[in-house]
Motif scaffolding. Structure first.
Motif, PDB file in Angstrom:
ATOM      1  N   TYR A 387    -147.249 -46.122  38.153  1.00  0.00           N
ATOM      2  CA  TYR A 387    -148.069 -47.021  37.340  1.00  0.00           C
ATOM      3  C   TYR A 387    -149.504 -47.189  37.852  1.00  0.00           C
ATOM      4  CZ  TYR A 387    -143.442 -48.106  35.578  1.00  0.00           C
ATOM      5  OH  TYR A 387    -142.182 -47.999  35.045  1.00  0.00           O
ATOM      6  N   ALA A 388    -149.812 -46.644  39.034  1.00  0.00           N
ATOM      7  CA  ALA A 388    -151.185 -46.712  39.548  1.00  0.00           C
ATOM      8  C   ALA A 388    -151.582 -45.325  40.038  1.00  0.00           C
ATOM      9  CB  ALA A 388    -151.299 -47.764  40.648  1.00  0.00           C
ATOM     10  N   ASP A 389    -151.956 -45.179  41.313  1.00  0.00           N
ATOM     11  CA  ASP A 389    -152.391 -43.884  41.815  1.00  0.00           C
ATOM     12  C   ASP A 389    -152.198 -43.812  43.323  1.00  0.00           C
ATOM     13  OD1 ASP A 389    -154.717 -45.122  43.113  1.00  0.00           O
ATOM     14  OD2 ASP A 389    -155.556 -45.259  41.098  1.00  0.00           O
ATOM     15  N   PRO A 390    -152.304 -42.617  43.937  1.00  0.00           N
ATOM     16  CA  PRO A 390    -152.106 -42.475  45.386  1.00  0.00           C
ATOM     17  C   PRO A 390    -153.059 -43.333  46.212  1.00  0.00           C
ATOM     18  CG  PRO A 390    -151.995 -40.331  44.331  1.00  0.00           C
ATOM     19  CD  PRO A 390    -152.451 -41.293  43.275  1.00  0.00           C
ATOM     20  N   GLY A 391    -154.309 -43.509  45.760  1.00  0.00           N
ATOM     21  CA  GLY A 391    -155.254 -44.337  46.509  1.00  0.00           C
ATOM     22  C   GLY A 391    -154.751 -45.750  46.685  1.00  0.00           C
ATOM     23  N   THR A 392    -154.169 -46.314  45.622  1.00  0.00           N
ATOM     24  CA  THR A 392    -153.611 -47.661  45.699  1.00  0.00           C
ATOM     25  C   THR A 392    -152.446 -47.707  46.685  1.00  0.00           C
ATOM     26  OG1 THR A 392    -154.211 -48.046  43.389  1.00  0.00           O
ATOM     27  CG2 THR A 392    -152.590 -49.538  44.353  1.00  0.00           C
ATOM     28  N   LEU A 393    -151.622 -46.666  46.682  1.00  0.00           N
ATOM     29  CA  LEU A 393    -150.489 -46.621  47.600  1.00  0.00           C
ATOM     30  C   LEU A 393    -150.947 -46.696  49.052  1.00  0.00           C
ATOM     31  CD1 LEU A 393    -147.523 -46.210  48.347  1.00  0.00           C
ATOM     32  CD2 LEU A 393    -147.878 -43.734  48.110  1.00  0.00           C
ATOM     33  N   PHE A 394    -151.957 -45.932  49.413  1.00  0.00           N
ATOM     34  CA  PHE A 394    -152.392 -45.921  50.807  1.00  0.00           C
ATOM     35  C   PHE A 394    -153.059 -47.235  51.216  1.00  0.00           C
ATOM     36  CE2 PHE A 394    -151.834 -41.313  50.309  1.00  0.00           C
ATOM     37  CZ  PHE A 394    -151.112 -41.050  51.472  1.00  0.00           C
ATOM     38  N   VAL A 395    -153.671 -47.953  50.274  1.00  0.00           N
ATOM     39  CA  VAL A 395    -154.188 -49.286  50.577  1.00  0.00           C
ATOM     40  C   VAL A 395    -153.031 -50.241  50.878  1.00  0.00           C
ATOM     41  CG1 VAL A 395    -155.382 -51.299  49.618  1.00  0.00           C
ATOM     42  CG2 VAL A 395    -156.326 -49.004  49.278  1.00  0.00           C
ATOM     43  N   VAL A 396    -151.962 -50.155  50.086  1.00  0.00           N
ATOM     44  CA  VAL A 396    -150.780 -50.987  50.313  1.00  0.00           C
ATOM     45  C   VAL A 396    -150.178 -50.686  51.682  1.00  0.00           C
ATOM     46  CG1 VAL A 396    -148.426 -51.463  49.535  1.00  0.00           C
ATOM     47  CG2 VAL A 396    -150.275 -51.258  47.860  1.00  0.00           C
ATOM     48  N   LEU A 397    -150.079 -49.408  52.028  1.00  0.00           N
ATOM     49  CA  LEU A 397    -149.526 -49.024  53.327  1.00  0.00           C
ATOM     50  C   LEU A 397    -150.377 -49.560  54.471  1.00  0.00           C
ATOM     51  CD1 LEU A 397    -148.535 -45.307  52.560  1.00  0.00           C
ATOM     52  CD2 LEU A 397    -147.034 -47.302  52.665  1.00  0.00           C
ATOM     53  N   ALA A 398    -151.693 -49.499  54.327  1.00  0.00           N
ATOM     54  CA  ALA A 398    -152.587 -50.038  55.355  1.00  0.00           C
ATOM     55  C   ALA A 398    -152.349 -51.534  55.551  1.00  0.00           C
ATOM     56  CB  ALA A 398    -154.039 -49.775  54.981  1.00  0.00           C
ATOM     57  N   GLY A 399    -152.046 -52.234  54.460  1.00  0.00           N
ATOM     58  CA  GLY A 399    -151.741 -53.660  54.565  1.00  0.00           C
ATOM     59  C   GLY A 399    -150.492 -53.925  55.390  1.00  0.00           C
ATOM     60  N   PHE A 400    -149.439 -53.117  55.204  1.00  0.00           N
ATOM     61  CA  PHE A 400    -148.225 -53.276  56.005  1.00  0.00           C
ATOM     62  C   PHE A 400    -148.539 -53.104  57.496  1.00  0.00           C
ATOM     63  CE2 PHE A 400    -145.770 -51.473  52.150  1.00  0.00           C
ATOM     64  CZ  PHE A 400    -145.608 -52.737  51.617  1.00  0.00           C
ATOM     65  N   ALA A 401    -149.315 -52.076  57.827  1.00  0.00           N
ATOM     66  CA  ALA A 401    -149.650 -51.809  59.228  1.00  0.00           C
ATOM     67  C   ALA A 401    -150.491 -52.931  59.817  1.00  0.00           C
ATOM     68  CB  ALA A 401    -150.381 -50.474  59.347  1.00  0.00           C
ATOM     69  N   ALA A 402    -151.415 -53.473  59.032  1.00  0.00           N
ATOM     70  CA  ALA A 402    -152.272 -54.555  59.519  1.00  0.00           C
ATOM     71  C   ALA A 402    -151.446 -55.799  59.857  1.00  0.00           C
ATOM     72  CB  ALA A 402    -153.339 -54.895  58.479  1.00  0.00           C
ATOM     73  N   VAL A 403    -150.416 -56.080  59.063  1.00  0.00           N
ATOM     74  CA  VAL A 403    -149.538 -57.225  59.339  1.00  0.00           C
ATOM     75  C   VAL A 403    -148.840 -57.027  60.683  1.00  0.00           C
ATOM     76  CG1 VAL A 403    -147.405 -58.382  58.618  1.00  0.00           C
ATOM     77  CG2 VAL A 403    -149.175 -57.867  56.935  1.00  0.00           C
ATOM     78  N   ALA A 404    -148.288 -55.838  60.933  1.00  0.00           N
ATOM     79  CA  ALA A 404    -147.582 -55.567  62.188  1.00  0.00           C
ATOM     80  C   ALA A 404    -148.524 -55.699  63.382  1.00  0.00           C
ATOM     81  CB  ALA A 404    -146.967 -54.172  62.155  1.00  0.00           C
ATOM     82  N   SER A 405    -149.725 -55.162  63.283  1.00  0.00           N
ATOM     83  CA  SER A 405    -150.684 -55.241  64.379  1.00  0.00           C
ATOM     84  C   SER A 405    -151.070 -56.686  64.675  1.00  0.00           C
ATOM     85  CB  SER A 405    -151.927 -54.417  64.045  1.00  0.00           C
ATOM     86  OG  SER A 405    -152.856 -54.446  65.108  1.00  0.00           O
ATOM     87  N   THR A 406    -151.311 -57.470  63.629  1.00  0.00           N
ATOM     88  CA  THR A 406    -151.689 -58.874  63.802  1.00  0.00           C
ATOM     89  C   THR A 406    -150.587 -59.670  64.488  1.00  0.00           C
ATOM     90  OG1 THR A 406    -153.070 -58.768  61.813  1.00  0.00           O
ATOM     91  CG2 THR A 406    -152.416 -60.959  62.583  1.00  0.00           C
ATOM     92  N   LEU A 407    -149.339 -59.426  64.117  1.00  0.00           N
ATOM     93  CA  LEU A 407    -148.224 -60.144  64.739  1.00  0.00           C
ATOM     94  C   LEU A 407    -148.049 -59.744  66.198  1.00  0.00           C
ATOM     95  CD1 LEU A 407    -145.614 -60.117  61.833  1.00  0.00           C
ATOM     96  CD2 LEU A 407    -146.983 -62.043  62.662  1.00  0.00           C
ATOM     97  N   ALA A 408    -148.307 -58.489  66.525  1.00  0.00           N
ATOM     98  CA  ALA A 408    -148.219 -58.077  67.934  1.00  0.00           C
ATOM     99  C   ALA A 408    -149.288 -58.799  68.764  1.00  0.00           C
ATOM    100  CB  ALA A 408    -148.400 -56.568  68.040  1.00  0.00           C
ATOM    101  N   VAL A 409    -150.487 -58.974  68.190  1.00  0.00           N
ATOM    102  CA  VAL A 409    -151.539 -59.731  68.885  1.00  0.00           C
ATOM    103  C   VAL A 409    -151.076 -61.177  69.102  1.00  0.00           C
ATOM    104  CG1 VAL A 409    -153.884 -60.655  68.691  1.00  0.00           C
ATOM    105  CG2 VAL A 409    -153.408 -58.269  68.050  1.00  0.00           C
ATOM    106  N   TYR A 410    -150.371 -61.729  68.110  1.00  0.00           N
ATOM    107  CA  TYR A 410    -149.839 -63.079  68.266  1.00  0.00           C
ATOM    108  C   TYR A 410    -148.853 -63.150  69.438  1.00  0.00           C
ATOM    109  CZ  TYR A 410    -146.713 -67.014  67.559  1.00  0.00           C
ATOM    110  OH  TYR A 410    -145.934 -68.128  67.761  1.00  0.00           O
ATOM    111  N   LEU A 411    -147.986 -62.158  69.563  1.00  0.00           N
ATOM    112  CA  LEU A 411    -147.031 -62.146  70.668  1.00  0.00           C
ATOM    113  C   LEU A 411    -147.756 -62.077  72.013  1.00  0.00           C
ATOM    114  CD1 LEU A 411    -144.250 -59.738  69.324  1.00  0.00           C
ATOM    115  CD2 LEU A 411    -144.064 -62.212  69.671  1.00  0.00           C
ATOM    116  N   ILE A 412    -148.815 -61.281  72.078  1.00  0.00           N
ATOM    117  CA  ILE A 412    -149.586 -61.170  73.325  1.00  0.00           C
ATOM    118  C   ILE A 412    -150.196 -62.527  73.683  1.00  0.00           C
ATOM    119  CG2 ILE A 412    -151.624 -60.120  74.374  1.00  0.00           C
ATOM    120  CD1 ILE A 412    -151.053 -57.640  72.577  1.00  0.00           C
ATOM    121  N   ARG A 413    -150.813 -63.173  72.721  1.00  0.00           N
ATOM    122  CA  ARG A 413    -151.440 -64.485  72.973  1.00  0.00           C
ATOM    123  C   ARG A 413    -150.388 -65.528  73.305  1.00  0.00           C
ATOM    124  NH1 ARG A 413    -156.670 -65.133  71.372  1.00  0.00           N
ATOM    125  NH2 ARG A 413    -156.324 -67.342  70.933  1.00  0.00           N
TER     126      ARG A 413
END
Length: 415
Positions: A387-413
């Motif tokens: 229903y959209a395009d590959p560009g939209t898919l990779f933006v969504v995937l980047a969002g998943f990765a950003a959430v994981a990275s942010t939570l790891a920073v929280y664990l460090i702090r």
């Protein structure tokens, strides 16, 4: 290591079959109603099997704490072999779906069983995770490569039947294997007494609820969200990757007769299948690196860095692909290595945040998140591509990765 390699051989061979099923099946009939076969439809079918792969990890983890790893790994191997035999005789997508569900159920017990065995039975845990991860990536890379090579000369149903044989043979070996499953767990609590949870496991529903609450009352809940984000990214990028690559420059099918005279004219060499297999095979280095890093640094730091890089790589995928086949080849090697560096890091983090006695339960929840909830990444990818395009898919995937990275920073702090 053998079982881990086979689990991922089957898991990552399925996306190669997906591209064939898209071309071979036009409709799927359910209860007398026919539905058109699209990327969204197949995304749901594959998600059902992959989802059970993750959802079954939780009861599998409970069983590991009660029954031990060896018997469950043997059952996993026989179940996976049987499911691919069924796939080999599938006349339509309904039977394909049943075979994928059987595979998901059988494979679901592996990660809680195998990772519990390493965390409680291997003294050099990080190195054990590293070699275990390498074996998984041998299956991840060579499994799809073997599948692609077999498809040059056999139909997909025959290939599925051939792939069933190694699991059945390995299952026979697993029934005979004997070893100490708790060699690295001394059973001592922090006060010098025996910690019952290094021996106990879960005996009842009430105890299951109690131990689950204990796990999620602490920082494990943050680790759980990290592994869910990893699963969504992992499944979202891999399920349709061969199909995504088909339309890129340099990935046009090549008649096999151009290399081997006399071969049936309809058979072609599909470059996207070999690029996909190569990307996964490069992950061997990433698995080994991630495992070694857990012996040298707190794994939270590695998780934060790796997922930040994965977010950047997702956004860069299509721009690099537009530069041509050569740059994409180099990029694919970096992408494959980074994708699999994350796995030993979060596996070690789970061990750091959970007690030994419910380690199977802990890894059950881990793979419920990574492969159960994460399986929705395939459905998300199929819907976005339909229903959209590959560009939209990779933006969504980047969002998943950003959430994981942010939570790891929280664990460090937090630490």
């Amino acid at each position: 290591m053998v079982a881990h390699g086979l689990v991922h051989t089957y898991e990552l061979s399925i996306p190669i079959f997906v591209s064939i099923w898209l071309a071979e099946f036009e409709v799927i009939g359910v209860a007398g109603v026919e539905f058109g076969v699209t990327q969204a439809t197949l995304g749901l079918i594959v998600t059902a099997g992959y989802g059970l792969f993750g959802v079954g990890a939780l009861p599998g983890g409970v069983l590991v704490d009660r029954l031990g790893s060896r018997r469950l790994i043997a059952a996993c191997l026989f179940g996976m072999g049987g499911s691919f035999l069924l796939l080999g005789v599938a006349p339509d997508l309904v039977v394909v779906t049943l075979a994928l569900l059987l595979w998901g159920l059988a494979a679901s017990v592996y990660h809680p069983a195998g990772l519990t065995l390493i965390s409680k039975g291997v003294t050099e845990r990080g190195t054990g995770f590293a070699y275990h991860g390498v074996a998984g990536n041998v299956g991840i890379g060579l499994g799809p490569l073997l599948t692609a090579l077999l498809l040059l000369v056999f139909d997909w149903t025959a290939v599925a039947a051939v792939l069933a044989v190694p699991a059945l043979v390995a299952g026979l070996y697993a029934l005979r294997a004997e070893f100490d499953e708790t060699a690295a767990s001394d059973g001592m609590g922090t006060d010098g007494g025996v910690d019952a949870r290094t021996e106990g496991g879960v005996d009842s529903l009430a105890e299951f609820v109690t131990e689950s609450r204990r796990l999620f009352a602490g920082a494990f809940v943050v680790v759980f969200v990290v592994v869910m984000a990893n699963g969504l990214y992992y499944r979202g990028v891999l399920t349709f990757l061969p199909n995504l690559l088909e339309g890129l420059p340099g990935f046009d099918p090549v008649p096999l007769s151009a290399f081997v005279p006399g071969v049936e004219s309809g058979r072609t060499l599909n470059p996207e299948r070999y690029f996909y297999a190569g990307l996964l095979l490069v992950g061997i280095g990433g698995q080994y690196l991630g495992g070694k890093l857990t012996d040298r640094f707190p794994p939270e730091y590695g998780i934060a860095a790796v997922f930040a890089l994965l977010a950047v790589l997702a956004l860069a995928f299509l721009p690099v692909a537009a530069l041509g086949f050569g740059p994409l080849l180099v990029f694919g090697a970096l992408f494959g290595a980074t994708l699999f560096t994350a796995q030993p890091l979060y596996q070690a983090t789970v061990a750091d945040y959970t007690p030994a006695g419910t380690r199977g339960l802990s890894y059950g929840y881990t793979y419920l998140g990574s492969f159960g909830v994460g399986a929705l990444g395939g459905a998300v990818a199929g819907a976005v591509l339909t229903y959209a395009d590959p560009g939209t898919l990779f933006v969504v995937l980047a969002g998943f990765a950003a959430v994981a990275s942010t939570l790891a920073v929280y664990l460090i702090r937090r630490d």
